[in-house]
Each structure stands twice: as C-alpha cells, then as structure tokens.
Write an enzyme that holds these catalytic residues in place. Structure first.
Site, PDB file in Angstrom:
ATOM      1  N   GLY A  96      47.833  36.184  36.489  1.00 41.74           N
ATOM      2  CA  GLY A  96      48.984  37.295  36.271  1.00 41.74           C
ATOM      3  C   GLY A  96      50.247  37.118  36.888  1.00 41.74           C
ATOM      4  N   GLY A 147      43.978  35.803  36.780  1.00 40.91           N
ATOM      5  CA  GLY A 147      44.105  36.683  35.657  1.00 40.91           C
ATOM      6  C   GLY A 147      43.417  35.638  34.187  1.00 40.91           C
TER       7      GLY A 147
END
Length: 481
Positions: A96, A147
C-alpha cells in the site's frame, strides 16, 4: 492496446445489483490518476495491470476504485473466463502507499480517520478476491509485499518467477501483517507464518513456491505466452469451478521450465532451519520466542543470532501485536479476518510507531526508528501492549467493516487443493499406510499430476519429519521439545 481504466457510474453498479457498499467505493474522486490501472480483454481472458512502475505499483485508493467495478463486471459476464492480475515494471505490487497514509496521519484525527477508510476500501477488495467466483491468477513477478500480497495470496493460482520477492514487511514500519495475513499466515505449515509475520523475512524466487506462498513457478519470459494460451481456454457452461481450476492448472504447467538447482537456490525454510523455526516461533509469548532463539546451538546458532538481531530492529508494539494476531487468526473465518484487521489497522493509525516507522524507512536519509516503547526489553507486559489492538469500539474507532458483497464465508481456502500438498496430508498418509519413501513420493506426485516441484517439496518434508525401519517403512517422527 490496454484499455484505459474507467470508473463505472454508480447507476451502472445499481443495474448490476451490486450492494450499496460497492456503490459507495466506486465513485470517482478528485485527484484519482487516470492510468494507474490498465485493463485488457483477449477472448475469454481479462487482465488487470497495476501501472505505477515508478512507485513499484504501490496500491492506493485510486487504483482500488478502478479495480473493484471491473471485477464485479467480469464476475457477472459470461464472456470472461479467466482473470489475471499483474504489475508493470519491476514489481507486482510493493504494498500500500504507506507514505501517503503517514502524511495523512500527521494532520491529526481526521487524517487518521481517512487512513482507516483507506484500509476499509482495501480490505473490501481483498475479501472480494478471496471469495471471487471466477478463476483468478496472480503473476507475482517482481516485488510482492504488503498490499500486493492481498491482491495475490487469496487467489487459487499464484505464479512466482525468478524475480519474485515476497514479504509481509509491516513490523519494519510499525504496523501489523494485514490484507488477510491473519488468515493465511497461521494456516501455513508449522510456525512458518508466525516467523514471517514477526521478522518480515523475504522469500525470493523459487522459495515463494517451496513455502506454499506460490502455487507455481515459471520463468518470467513464459508469462506473455501463458496469457495468450489462457485466452484460448473454453469452459462448458456446466463445468464446475473445480473442473475449471484443474484445466487452468494443467495449462500453467505446460509452461513450466524447471526450478533452479537446489545447490544454487536451496530451500530456505527447510531442514534444520525449519525445525528451529517450529521450535522457537511456536512459543506463546515474545520473551519465550526470544529465549528459545538464544538457546539455539549447533547448525542453527548463526541463524538464531541473526533472527534475534532482526527482531530487535522491529517495532516492539508491532511484534507483540503480530504474535497475538497469529494465535487468534487461526480461529477467524475469512469475513471476520478482514473485520478484525480493520479494527487493528485503525488502532495503528492512532499509534506513533506507524508514522515513525514509515518516515524512518522511506524518507532520505534513512535512520533508525525511535519506537514507543523503544525496545522489546522495555516491554514488561506484552498483553498490555497487544490487547488494546484487538478491542472493538472506542474513541475514533470505525464501525465494523461490512463485506463489499454478501458471500458465503469459510475457515479454509476452498481452492486449497490447487496448491502444494500440506504437511498434515503427508502426515496422515504416513501414519495410515505402511509406505516406503518412494511410495509416499509417488502417491503425492501422482495426486498432483506430476506437477513441477512437488517431488522436491515432499522429499524435504520426509527428510525432516520421518524415520524408517529396516524394511524402509516410514514413521512420522514425534519431536520432543
């Protein structure tokens, strides 16, 4: 040419009978990048290409808001047979966009709330992938962390290459292994998942396959050809998901070009190291893990010393939370996993270690983070550190995360049969059959239809976990700790 990403209008979402949760997350927002995700159609193949190569395809809200409606659309389409997720450049997805979140957090309570909202959006996407009704393949070609793991690990097919670098690096930045790590890490063999969660250790190339993170290993040059072949696949309307996955599994195997020789790329989490991981990381508390590492002698002493040094570099709060997470996550189903992780993530957005860890790691010049508390030795009561992260409610905490679309939940991956044989399966076979080593290997290689690498994995497990009598019949070794 790849199609530019387009945000579906909420009215289209309504016509597709998506839940209100989907409608909420697909609205275009000011500042969303127009080409950070590319989509392409080729016969029955649908591809999603993460397209921020200069940022190693770090995942942000703009990308998620494009991916979700496409996945929903394709799941409902009779024309879409297979979905492939991949990344542009050197990374599949490095995680992320934590730098963006850290900046938000520094603006105060409202910024922390916006960060928690990002995680709600990300986890809804991860949950949707974990319960997807169409065959989904992730090409883990390059850096696959954080992520990026959420976009790949829940897929029935996860293809590693010589470029793969897998890790859950969250404890290095004052965070916890998320994106469903509470589900997949505790379900890995022995204490491997706990080891990866606490240390943020990397698995490269074929080791992503040997560990079970990846289901297949191919050379990266084979991926474009494999895509073309996948596009040609045709399924009958009455083919079950299991039948479709078996066809895809055999198709991927057509492009297997061999694993690196073990003398050049040995099994990292095997042999004596693996035994030490199970001895040390099965302990119930962080101090006991540390003490067990200190007691290692012989061939694992150097590994244990390096592991201790690694743990001392990690956020003490994150290490304590991650250990508790691994212990509790074994009992969570896939829906509860993302609900609980959302609560934990929101707590971390209020904790100083996240901003400190991200800033120290990503801003130049790099520096040693000033954790709060400062060291593992400074923590006298691990429960007092970790328990608050698992409590629901409280000031500034979000409401319980609702699934993006209502799905049947599960406690074990429904497509686990696609992956490598588990140690539990091998243990049961050895205990229930008077079998020689050759017979055990043949049984599981045949079960997996001769798939590349299965023989190597079975032999490593048998070397580590079995003994044989004078007739060559194997017995499962009970290790006394």
């Amino acid at each position: 040419m790849p199609l530019k990403a387009k945000i579906l209008d909420p009215r289209i979402a309504s016509r597709a009978q998506m839940s209100t949760h989907v409608s909420e997350v697909i609205k275009e927002l000011p500042g969303d990048e127009p080409e950070d995700v590319l989509f392409n159609n080729l016969y029955g193949l649908r591809t999603i290409e993460l397209n921020r190569p200069n940022k190693y395809n770090a995942l942000n809200g703009s990308m998620i808001r494009k991916i979700i409606p496409r996945l929903v659309e394709w799941e409902r389409s009779d024309m879409a047979n297979v979905i492939v997720m991949k990344g542009a450049g050197r990374a599949f997805c490095a995680g992320g966009d934590v730098a963006e979140l850290a900046e938000l957090n520094q603006t105060g309570i409202q910024g922390q709330k916006k960060s928690a909202e990002y995680f709600a959006l990300e986890y809804k996407l991860d949950h949707y992938i974990a319960t997807y009704k169409k065959p989904y393949i992730s090409f883990m070609d390059g850096i696959t962390m954080g992520g990026g793991v959420g976009l790949s690990i829940h897929a029935p097919f996860r293809v590693a290459t010589e470029n793969t670098v897998f890790a859950m690096p969250e404890t290095t930045i004052g965070f916890f292994p998320d994106v469903g790590a509470s589900f997949f890490l505790p379900r890995m063999a022995g204490s491997v998942g706990t080891y990866l969660a606490l240390t943020s250790e990397q698995l490269k190339g074929a080791n992503a396959f040997y560990s079970g993170i990846a289901t297949h290993y191919l050379h990266s040059t084979s991926l474009p050809i494999l895509e073309s072949r996948l596009a040609e696949l045709r399924f009958r309307d009455y083919d079950s998901m299991e039948m479709r996955l078996k066809i895809i599994e055999m198709t991927i195997e057509e492009y297997a070009t061999g694993l690196p020789p073990l003398d050049r790329e040995p099994i990292m989490l095997g042999g004596e190291i693996r035994k030490a991981i199970d001895r040390c990381f099965s302990k119930p508390t962080v101090p006991e893990v540390m003490a067990a590492l200190e007691q290692e002698q012989g061939p694992t002493k150097e590994w244990a010393e390096k592991t201790l040094a690694t743990l001392h570099q990690r956020s003490p709060t994150a290490v304590h939370v991650a250990l508790r997470q691994m212990q509790l996550g074994r009992e969570w189903d896939i829906v509860e996993t993302f609900q609980r992780e959302h609560q934990i993530a929101a707590r971390f957005m209020q904790h100083p270690d996240f901003v400190e860890g991200v800033t120290a790691q990503l801003k130049k010049p790099r520096r040693t983070p000033a954790w709060q508390p400062a060291s593992l030795e400074a923590v006298s009561d691990g429960d007092s550190i970790s328990k608050p992260f698992f409590e629901t409610g409280g000031p500034g905490m979000p409401r319980q995360l609702s699934p993006m679309v209502e799905r049947d939940t599960y406690n074990e991956y429904p497509h686990a049969y696609v992956g490598n044989p588990s140690e539990t399966e091998i243990e049961l076979f050895v205990k229930n059959n008077r079998a020689t080593r050759r017979q055990v290997v043949d049984e599981f290689v045949q079960m997996k239809r001769g798939r590349q690498g299965i023989k190597t994995i079975i032999e490593e497990i048998l070397d580590r976990k079995t003994t044989k009598d004078e007739e060559g019949v194997l017995s499962w070794e009970v290790i006394q700790e």
